[in-house]
Design an enzyme around this catalytic site. Structure first.
Site, short mmCIF file in Angstrom:
data_model
loop_
_atom_site.label_atom_id
_atom_site.label_comp_id
_atom_site.label_asym_id
_atom_site.label_seq_id
_atom_site.Cartn_x
_atom_site.Cartn_y
_atom_site.Cartn_z
CB SER A 1 26.50 68.83 20.44
OG SER A 1 26.77 70.38 19.77
N GLY B 1 34.21 68.99 21.20
CA GLY B 1 34.88 70.46 21.25
C GLY B 1 34.32 71.04 22.26
N GLY B 2 33.29 71.79 22.59
CA GLY B 2 32.92 72.62 23.72
C GLY B 2 33.33 71.82 25.01
CD GLU C 1 33.89 66.58 14.40
OE1 GLU C 1 34.19 66.76 15.62
OE2 GLU C 1 34.64 67.57 13.91
CD GLU D 1 34.91 74.72 14.14
OE1 GLU D 1 35.91 74.99 14.48
OE2 GLU D 1 33.89 74.50 14.60
N GLY E 1 28.83 72.38 17.80
CA GLY E 1 28.72 73.67 18.47
C GLY E 1 27.07 74.05 18.63
CG ASN F 1 38.92 70.87 17.88
OD1 ASN F 1 40.11 71.51 18.01
ND2 ASN F 1 38.25 70.82 16.94
CD1 TRP F 2 40.73 71.02 24.14
CD2 TRP F 2 42.87 72.38 24.82
NE1 TRP F 2 41.31 70.43 25.40
CE2 TRP F 2 42.65 71.09 25.68
CE3 TRP F 2 43.79 72.99 25.02
CZ2 TRP F 2 43.43 70.72 26.61
CZ3 TRP F 2 44.59 72.70 26.25
CH2 TRP F 2 44.49 71.74 26.79
CE LYS F 3 35.32 73.47 18.16
NZ LYS F 3 34.26 73.48 17.38
C1 PEP Z 1 34.40 69.94 17.13
O1 PEP Z 1 34.79 71.01 17.08
O2 PEP Z 1 34.96 69.04 16.76
C2 PEP Z 1 33.04 69.52 17.88
C3 PEP Z 1 32.64 68.41 17.90
O3 PEP Z 1 32.71 70.48 18.45
P1 PEP Z 1 31.37 70.36 19.58
O4 PEP Z 1 31.68 69.29 20.50
O5 PEP Z 1 31.58 71.65 20.43
O6 PEP Z 1 30.20 70.29 18.70
#
Ligand code: PEP
Length: 253
Positions: A216, A237-238, A170, A100, A176, A9-11
């Site tokens: 994360s 995500g990140g 999640e 989010e 994040g 997920n690049w957001k």
């Molecule tokens: C996400 O936004 O779905 C996510 C899991 O982010 P991160 O890996 O950065 O915690």
């Protein structure tokens, strides 16, 4: 056999050149290094979907997801993107109910049920996100809270419809933040969610639903998480913004 999936997920990150470069790197690295049968789903910002599609067309293990879609079919909803539009450009998946979106755009379980319906009606598979806050984990029946998110947004679906849904657990406190749920914590929730699905749809159907963990995830934490029996992959995500790191996560699946 449940599908193994690693989704990135690049957001709201990357300009076009960066998005293309990341995709090219991922496709090349996956071709050279990934030997498992994981489905790799990229969730770029919607504006890049058609461009990114060209870069993955010769990579059958890659697919695309939008990060959101409207609950409405079409009409005067300025700025929105419909499931039918996603279908028309060949996008197979859509994230629905990311925390989010729930937090900043006030998306409720009832609205998400509508989005799930609309996506399914156009053949786009929802990746349905659920999870509890830190407060809920500390003070309340956190498993019951997440089970209820499934009940209110998914349990109206037929068995056939549910089979097109991917679930992503999640925990909000892990998104994040650098705090990853331990494999035991994640497995506990995944097993509870699968049992919850089984209570409504039967064990055989529940056993077919892929449940991803997100929060994360890194190349360091992925192997232990992905080894848990009810964790079928990750929503990242990140770490999905870096080709080396994300490829290593895919290889852990
Ligand atoms: C996400 O936004 O779905 C996510 C899991 O982010 P991160 O890996 O950065 O915690």
């Amino acid at each position: 056999m449940r599908k193994k999936i690693v989704a990135g997920n690049w957001k709201m990150n990357k300009v076009l050149d960066e998005a293309v470069a990341l995709t090219s790197e991922l496709v090349n690295m996956a071709k050279d290094e990934v030997r498992n049968d994981a489905k790799i789903i990229l969730c770029p910002p919607a504006i890049y979907l058609t461009t990114i599609q060209k870069y993955i067309e010769d990579a059958p293990n890659f697919a695309l997801a939008a990060q959101n879609c409207s609950d409405k079919v079409s009409g005067a909803f300025t700025g929105e993107i419909s499931a039918q539009m996603l279908q028309s450009i060949g996008v197979q998946y859509v994230l629905i109910g990311h925390s989010e979106r729930r937090q900043y755009f006030n998306e409720t379980n009832a609205l998400l049920a509508e989005k799930v319906n609309t996506a399914l009606s156009f053949g786009v598979s929802p990746i349905f996100c659920c999870g509890e806050s830190l407060e809920q984990r500390q003070n309340e029946d956190y498993i019951g809270f997440v089970k209820n998110q499934l009940t209110e947004s998914l349990f109206h679906l037929s068995e056939e419809q549910l089979k097109s849904v991917v679930i992503a657990y999640e925990p909000i406190w892990a998104i994040g933040t650098g705090l990853t749920a331990s494999a035991e914590q994640a497995q506990e929730m995944h097993a509870a969610l699968r049992a919850h699905l089984a209570s409504k749809y039967g064990a055989e159907v529940a056993d077919e639903i892929s449940i991803l963990y997100g929060g994360s995830v890194t190349a360091a934490s992925a192997p232990e998480l992905f080894a848990a029996p009810d964790i079928d992959g990750g929503l990242v995500g990140g770490a999905s913004l870096k080709s080396r790191e994300f490829t290593n996560i895919i290889k852990a699946r």
